[in-house]
Design a protein around this motif. Structure first.
Motif, PDB file in Angstrom:
ATOM      1  N   LEU A   1     -30.435 -35.505 -38.518  1.00 23.30           N
ATOM      2  CA  LEU A   1     -29.303 -35.277 -39.417  1.00 23.30           C
ATOM      3  C   LEU A   1     -29.509 -36.004 -40.744  1.00 23.30           C
ATOM      4  CD1 LEU A   1     -26.352 -34.385 -40.069  1.00 23.30           C
ATOM      5  CD2 LEU A   1     -25.609 -36.484 -38.913  1.00 23.30           C
ATOM      6  N   HIS A   2     -29.888 -37.273 -40.672  1.00 25.25           N
ATOM      7  CA  HIS A   2     -30.071 -38.048 -41.895  1.00 25.25           C
ATOM      8  C   HIS A   2     -31.232 -37.508 -42.729  1.00 25.25           C
ATOM      9  CE1 HIS A   2     -27.420 -40.995 -39.920  1.00 25.25           C
ATOM     10  NE2 HIS A   2     -27.213 -41.481 -41.136  1.00 25.25           N
ATOM     11  N   GLU A   3     -32.283 -37.053 -42.075  1.00 22.46           N
ATOM     12  CA  GLU A   3     -33.427 -36.514 -42.810  1.00 22.46           C
ATOM     13  C   GLU A   3     -33.034 -35.235 -43.540  1.00 22.46           C
ATOM     14  OE1 GLU A   3     -36.870 -35.918 -44.625  1.00 22.46           O
ATOM     15  OE2 GLU A   3     -36.291 -37.746 -43.550  1.00 22.46           O
ATOM     16  N   ARG A   4     -32.300 -34.350 -42.871  1.00 26.12           N
ATOM     17  CA  ARG A   4     -31.866 -33.103 -43.516  1.00 26.12           C
ATOM     18  C   ARG A   4     -30.889 -33.405 -44.650  1.00 26.12           C
ATOM     19  NH1 ARG A   4     -32.685 -29.173 -46.176  1.00 26.12           N
ATOM     20  NH2 ARG A   4     -31.256 -27.399 -46.085  1.00 26.12           N
ATOM     21  N   MET A   5     -30.021 -34.410 -44.432  1.00 31.67           N
ATOM     22  CA  MET A   5     -29.064 -34.772 -45.471  1.00 31.67           C
ATOM     23  C   MET A   5     -29.791 -35.292 -46.713  1.00 31.67           C
ATOM     24  SD  MET A   5     -25.716 -34.695 -45.772  1.00 31.67           S
ATOM     25  CE  MET A   5     -24.911 -34.993 -44.203  1.00 31.67           C
ATOM     26  N   ARG A   6     -30.847 -36.078 -46.511  1.00 30.75           N
ATOM     27  CA  ARG A   6     -31.625 -36.581 -47.648  1.00 30.75           C
ATOM     28  C   ARG A   6     -32.245 -35.434 -48.436  1.00 30.75           C
ATOM     29  NH1 ARG A   6     -33.075 -41.030 -44.431  1.00 30.75           N
ATOM     30  NH2 ARG A   6     -34.842 -39.872 -43.548  1.00 30.75           N
TER      31      ARG A   6
ATOM     32  N   LYS B   1     -23.239 -27.122 -49.720  1.00 32.02           N
ATOM     33  CA  LYS B   1     -24.323 -27.076 -48.733  1.00 32.02           C
ATOM     34  C   LYS B   1     -24.085 -28.100 -47.630  1.00 32.02           C
ATOM     35  CE  LYS B   1     -29.346 -26.437 -48.678  1.00 32.02           C
ATOM     36  NZ  LYS B   1     -29.235 -24.990 -48.420  1.00 32.02           N
ATOM     37  N   VAL B   2     -23.632 -29.291 -48.009  1.00 34.42           N
ATOM     38  CA  VAL B   2     -23.327 -30.322 -47.007  1.00 34.42           C
ATOM     39  C   VAL B   2     -22.244 -29.829 -46.059  1.00 34.42           C
ATOM     40  CG1 VAL B   2     -22.228 -32.577 -46.687  1.00 34.42           C
ATOM     41  CG2 VAL B   2     -24.078 -32.310 -48.346  1.00 34.42           C
ATOM     42  N   LEU B   3     -21.163 -29.273 -46.606  1.00 34.86           N
ATOM     43  CA  LEU B   3     -20.056 -28.807 -45.772  1.00 34.86           C
ATOM     44  C   LEU B   3     -20.472 -27.607 -44.918  1.00 34.86           C
ATOM     45  CD1 LEU B   3     -17.143 -29.093 -48.366  1.00 34.86           C
ATOM     46  CD2 LEU B   3     -17.567 -30.577 -46.401  1.00 34.86           C
TER      47      LEU B   3
ATOM     48  N   VAL C   1     -31.066 -32.439 -48.795  1.00 35.81           N
ATOM     49  CA  VAL C   1     -30.008 -31.807 -49.590  1.00 35.81           C
ATOM     50  C   VAL C   1     -29.682 -32.657 -50.818  1.00 35.81           C
ATOM     51  CG1 VAL C   1     -27.576 -31.121 -49.605  1.00 35.81           C
ATOM     52  CG2 VAL C   1     -29.010 -30.590 -47.621  1.00 35.81           C
ATOM     53  N   LEU C   2     -29.522 -33.964 -50.612  1.00 34.33           N
ATOM     54  CA  LEU C   2     -29.139 -34.849 -51.715  1.00 34.33           C
ATOM     55  C   LEU C   2     -30.221 -34.947 -52.778  1.00 34.33           C
ATOM     56  CD1 LEU C   2     -27.419 -37.764 -49.737  1.00 34.33           C
ATOM     57  CD2 LEU C   2     -26.332 -35.891 -50.961  1.00 34.33           C
ATOM     58  N   ASN C   3     -31.469 -34.807 -52.377  1.00 31.80           N
ATOM     59  CA  ASN C   3     -32.578 -34.935 -53.332  1.00 31.80           C
ATOM     60  C   ASN C   3     -32.990 -33.602 -53.963  1.00 31.80           C
ATOM     61  OD1 ASN C   3     -32.792 -37.698 -52.881  1.00 31.80           O
ATOM     62  ND2 ASN C   3     -34.251 -37.444 -51.198  1.00 31.80           N
ATOM     63  N   SER C   4     -32.277 -32.557 -53.625  1.00 34.15           N
ATOM     64  CA  SER C   4     -32.606 -31.248 -54.193  1.00 34.15           C
ATOM     65  C   SER C   4     -32.188 -31.184 -55.657  1.00 34.15           C
ATOM     66  CB  SER C   4     -31.904 -30.143 -53.408  1.00 34.15           C
ATOM     67  OG  SER C   4     -30.499 -30.181 -53.637  1.00 34.15           O
TER      68      SER C   4
END
Length: 293
Positions: free
Chosen positions: A247-252, A267-269, A254-257
């Motif tokens: 989860l944290h890896e996928r979230m990173r 995208k997060v939601l 998204v945030l770094n896109s």
């Protein structure tokens, strides 16, 4: 529990002639009446053997021969142990005076593990005094806030170590971390001492200084191994850890896109949703990070 339960200490060593005499003397001068001390040398080529021989009449057992690493050496020593309380003391560390009597008293209330304070030092300088607290299988697995351990300050019941399967010899760095997680998953009662028990030395040749990347690689491998453990509690914790890590890896990602703040928020939601309650804190943190830029 007896007033002086037998304590077994194993010192694994290899080419530590610069420090090992201080280690040996710190153990033998404890004045503890029920002590068995074992030294396992990996075939040193410096003056280590000469120093060990000076004290061999006070040792239960010692040997110098090639081994497969530190965990293997400790397991070899453990095979000669008969004490109720057990730990290993590396040949660049040393015990505080009267430490063993304090450790024995910590087990008197039926504790499974006793953890005291450790002075970490380099040369003549104290780096910090580590106070153990909140030791648990989950706390160590996740490195939860406030959790810390320094190996020579953590003492266990030898019979329970045996039940946990001793140390896994394929690991060269994180075998103590693995053992404590397995141990605390089954035997969680910890007694904490305010006393400094051990002095833990940093120097240019110590693994703690030189092998941080290997520590991390081994820890990930250990967590994967827990997925196949017969301990269902370990299985559950390891599975949840892997889920959280993904989860944290996928979230990173998204945030770094390069997407806009609005696109990232949507995208997060959309991807992580609010269906899983355990994701709420991660999602909230991600949205705050996006909004703050």
């Amino acid at each position: 529990m007896k007033a002086f339960p037998k304590i077994s200490i194993v010192t694994p060593t290899f080419n530590q002639g610069e420090f090992i005499e201080e280690t040996i003397v710190s153990v033998l001068e404890q004045g503890y009446p029920e002590l068995e001390y074992i030294i396992i040398d990996g075939g040193s080529t410096d003056n280590t053997i000469e120093i060990i021989k000076k004290y061999e009449k006070h040792l239960k057992y010692w040997v110098s021969e090639k081994d497969k690493g530190q965990a293997h050496a400790i397991n070899k020593g453990l095979s000669h142990c008969t004490g109720e309380i057990f730990n290993w003391l590396n040949s660049d560390d040393y015990l505080e005076k009267n430490a063993l009597k304090r450790i024995a008293s910590g087990f008197s209330d039926g504790a499974d593990m006793v953890a005291g304070r450790v002075r970490e030092f380099r040369g003549n300088d104290t780096i910090r005094i580590t106070t153990h607290q909140n030791l648990s299988a989950k706390g160590l697995l996740y490195w939860l806030p406030g959790v810390a351990f320094v190996q020579p300050g953590v003492w266990m019941r030898r019979s329970l170590v045996e039940q946990c399967g001793r140390l896994t010899e394929e690991y060269q760095c994180s075998f103590d971390w693995e053992l404590y997680i397995k141990y605390l998953s089954r035997f969680p009662r910890v007694s904490y001492l305010d006393d400094v028990l051990v002095h833990f030395r940093y120097h240019d040749g110590s693994k703690t200084v030189n092998l941080q990347e290997q520590f991390q690689q081994e820890r990930l491998k250990i967590i994967e191994s827990f997925l196949n453990s017969t301990d269902m509690n370990l299985q559950k914790m390891a599975s949840r850890y892997q889920e959280d890590r993904r989860l944290h890896e996928r979230m990173r990602q998204v945030l770094n896109s390069d997407n806009s703040r609005m696109e990232k928020s949507l995208k997060v939601l959309r991807e992580f949703g609010f269906g899983n309650f355990r994701n709420l804190r991660v999602i909230g943190g991600a949205l705050r990070q996006i909004i703050s830029g």
